[in-house]
Design an enzyme around this catalytic site. Sequence first.
Site, PDB file in Angstrom:
ATOM      1  N   ARG A   1       0.858  -1.188   0.000  1.00 33.69           N
ATOM      2  CA  ARG A   1       0.000   0.000   0.000  1.00 33.69           C
ATOM      3  C   ARG A   1       0.891   1.233   0.000  1.00 33.69           C
ATOM      4  O   ARG A   1       1.894   1.297   0.708  1.00 33.69           O
ATOM      5  CB  ARG A   1      -0.905   0.029   1.239  1.00 33.69           C
ATOM      6  CG  ARG A   1      -2.071  -0.950   1.200  1.00 33.69           C
ATOM      7  CD  ARG A   1      -3.119  -0.589   0.138  1.00 33.69           C
ATOM      8  NE  ARG A   1      -4.234  -1.523   0.120  1.00 33.69           N
ATOM      9  CZ  ARG A   1      -4.322  -2.599  -0.674  1.00 33.69           C
ATOM     10  NH1 ARG A   1      -3.361  -2.878  -1.542  1.00 33.69           N
ATOM     11  NH2 ARG A   1      -5.387  -3.383  -0.625  1.00 33.69           N
TER      12      ARG A   1
ATOM     13  N   GLU B   1      -3.932   6.986  -4.471  1.00 36.05           N
ATOM     14  CA  GLU B   1      -4.276   6.520  -5.824  1.00 36.05           C
ATOM     15  C   GLU B   1      -5.713   6.912  -6.113  1.00 36.05           C
ATOM     16  O   GLU B   1      -6.551   6.869  -5.204  1.00 36.05           O
ATOM     17  CB  GLU B   1      -4.152   4.992  -5.909  1.00 36.05           C
ATOM     18  CG  GLU B   1      -2.725   4.506  -5.808  1.00 36.05           C
ATOM     19  CD  GLU B   1      -2.640   2.985  -5.682  1.00 36.05           C
ATOM     20  OE1 GLU B   1      -3.631   2.297  -5.994  1.00 36.05           O
ATOM     21  OE2 GLU B   1      -1.598   2.484  -5.264  1.00 36.05           O
TER      22      GLU B   1
ATOM     23  N   HIS C   1      -0.611  -0.237  -9.730  1.00 34.80           N
ATOM     24  CA  HIS C   1      -1.313  -1.173  -8.828  1.00 34.80           C
ATOM     25  C   HIS C   1      -1.831  -2.395  -9.596  1.00 34.80           C
ATOM     26  O   HIS C   1      -3.040  -2.655  -9.625  1.00 34.80           O
ATOM     27  CB  HIS C   1      -2.458  -0.450  -8.106  1.00 34.80           C
ATOM     28  CG  HIS C   1      -2.870  -1.133  -6.826  1.00 34.80           C
ATOM     29  ND1 HIS C   1      -3.349  -0.443  -5.748  1.00 34.80           N
ATOM     30  CD2 HIS C   1      -2.882  -2.444  -6.449  1.00 34.80           C
ATOM     31  CE1 HIS C   1      -3.644  -1.292  -4.772  1.00 34.80           C
ATOM     32  NE2 HIS C   1      -3.364  -2.517  -5.177  1.00 34.80           N
TER      33      HIS C   1
HETATM   34  C1  DGY Z   1      -5.239  -6.457  -2.814  1.00 38.77           C
HETATM   35  O1  DGY Z   1      -5.724  -7.563  -3.060  1.00 38.77           O
HETATM   36  O2  DGY Z   1      -5.223  -5.983  -1.691  1.00 38.77           O
HETATM   37  C2  DGY Z   1      -4.625  -5.704  -3.957  1.00 38.77           C
HETATM   38  O3  DGY Z   1      -4.214  -4.475  -3.594  1.00 38.77           O
HETATM   39  C3  DGY Z   1      -5.539  -5.688  -5.164  1.00 38.77           C
HETATM   40  O4  DGY Z   1      -5.461  -6.943  -5.699  1.00 38.77           O
END
Ligand code: DGY
Length: 331
Positions: free
Chosen positions: A239, A268, A286
Amino acid sequence: MNRPRVLVSRTLPRQVEERLEQCFVVIRQRHDRFLRTIELVETSQGADALLVTPVDRIDADTAARLPDRVKVIATYSAGHDHLDVATLNRRGIQVSNTPDVLTDATADIAMLCLLGAARAAPAAMQWLREGGSREWSPLDHLGLDISGRVLGILGMGRIGAATAYRAHAFGMIVRYWNRSTVEHPLPFETHPVGSLDELFASSDFLSLHCAYSAETHHIADRRRLSLMPRKGVLINTARGELVDEPALLSALDSGALFGAGLDVFANEPRIDDRLRNHPRIFALPHIGSATISTRIAMGHAAVDNLIAFFETGAVRSPVHPVPDGRTTPEK
Ligand code: DGY
């Protein structure tokens, strides 16, 4: 028996949509984009369940305003920092995620980020696209070797371990820090370190794999980034908010760090242009879980959770808040 009514926030892969239609009465929204808080509350009226994605935020206030009829929320993601799980659970709403199925795809992207940043790929690709035509030169486009260098894994959960496994195959030495004892055996020699600071100080490459929470906000801050060996590389596929981005930019611009491989950013999709265009940042939008089969598997995992809930009263992959209200730390 009446089929449960499920609000599905986004368009999902065809196979998943077909299964949803077979099992549930699907409530759709008009446009394929994230749901604003007010829309989420409004479109949830009449729903027994919600199937949401990481961009649909359900904070404490939104959780409190969901209709009583909603009993379960399946997120189409492993991460669940967009959901206030403690408040939802207090309201009797179960929450599930989609772990496991995206582990390999995300670990592959971590390696892509690591290699892209190590080999200074962004500047080389830009040079090529801008028509660079100078002949081959011994001093152009120089990057870093990764074999024999230390990769620090912050968060040895599923994705951290899968990344470590790949890095080991590339000849890297793996060290890690994890807030709890690592349960799963790792099939090669790894070295846990005693503290987060030690991990930063001893990692030529440092890859973030912890979940985002109040506790991990800016875990890669200015001070810790400054502990990294000169010409270190930071990788983040977890993240964006784990990283103090202005501090990262300063470290790159001063030459303290060699590069960064980032698949995630703070705020984002409003990514800081300085990050997106930086010649030393291998940047992706992402896409950790974005393979065709992984996105289908994530959809099926979310549907499995909903079916399990309506058949047995319990989702398959529950997300629980940790005792102090934060969600669990490793993905
Ligand atoms: C998640 O699964 O947390 C990702 O960020 C998106 O696939």
